[in-house]
Design a protein around this motif. Structure first.
Motif, short mmCIF file in Angstrom:
data_model
loop_
_atom_site.label_atom_id
_atom_site.label_comp_id
_atom_site.label_asym_id
_atom_site.label_seq_id
_atom_site.Cartn_x
_atom_site.Cartn_y
_atom_site.Cartn_z
N ILE A 98 -4.81 -1.25 9.25
CA ILE A 98 -4.80 -0.10 8.35
C ILE A 98 -3.60 0.81 8.63
O ILE A 98 -3.05 1.43 7.73
CB ILE A 98 -6.11 0.71 8.48
N PHE A 99 -3.21 0.88 9.86
CA PHE A 99 -2.17 1.84 10.27
C PHE A 99 -0.80 1.18 10.29
O PHE A 99 -0.54 0.29 11.08
CB PHE A 99 -2.51 2.43 11.64
N ASP A 100 0.06 1.61 9.41
CA ASP A 100 1.42 1.11 9.29
C ASP A 100 2.29 1.79 10.35
O ASP A 100 2.51 3.00 10.30
CB ASP A 100 1.94 1.42 7.89
N GLN A 101 2.80 1.01 11.28
CA GLN A 101 3.58 1.57 12.38
C GLN A 101 4.83 2.32 11.91
O GLN A 101 5.28 3.26 12.53
CB GLN A 101 3.97 0.47 13.38
N ASP A 102 5.39 1.92 10.78
CA ASP A 102 6.59 2.57 10.27
C ASP A 102 6.32 3.97 9.74
O ASP A 102 7.23 4.80 9.67
CB ASP A 102 7.23 1.73 9.15
#
Length: 130
Positions: A98-102
């Motif tokens: 779910i969490f986009d590192q960018d």
């Protein structure tokens, strides 16, 4: 009662029953039955009223006033509902998907909040699977 709150809300919006029914995407006859108290609203109907009114579900169902809502609302209620919907769809296998590192926050407060959110979500998933 729900029907009285619904009628009051409709009148505050200055809408006729037909217009309110259209706004809620239901038939005029179904809406009229609910507003007259002859039929109980479906869960879907309540969710639409909550969205349109921006008043909590507890107000519509139980009559809890907005000013008292903070004392009665379940912690993380919105997060739980959202996570349950995501899990019911089966669209994620790991919370990290779910969490986009960018797009993660760069400041330490943002990082702290995201870490806390992820930890709580992982716990809720584990609890749900039991």
């Amino acid at each position: 009662m729900f029907n009285e709150r619904l009628e009051k809300f409709r009148k505050e919006l200055k809408l006729r029953r037909k217009e309110m029914a259209a706004k809620l995407e239901v038939s005029e006859s179904y809406y009229s039955l609910i507003e007259s108290g002859k039929r109980n609203p479906s869960k879907n109907f309540i969710e639409k009223v909550v969205l349109i009114s921006e008043s909590p579900e507890e107000y519509w169902i139980y009559g809890i006033k907005k000013e008292d809502y903070v004392n009665t609302r379940d912690d993380f209620k919105s997060l739980k509902k959202s996570l349950d919907a995501i899990l019911d769809l089966g669209s994620i296998k790991d919370i990290d998907e779910i969490f986009d590192q960018d797009n993660m926050p760069k400041d330490s407060l943002g990082k702290l909040l995201i870490a806390a959110l992820k930890a709580d979500m992982k716990y809720m998933i584990e609890k749900r699977q039991r």
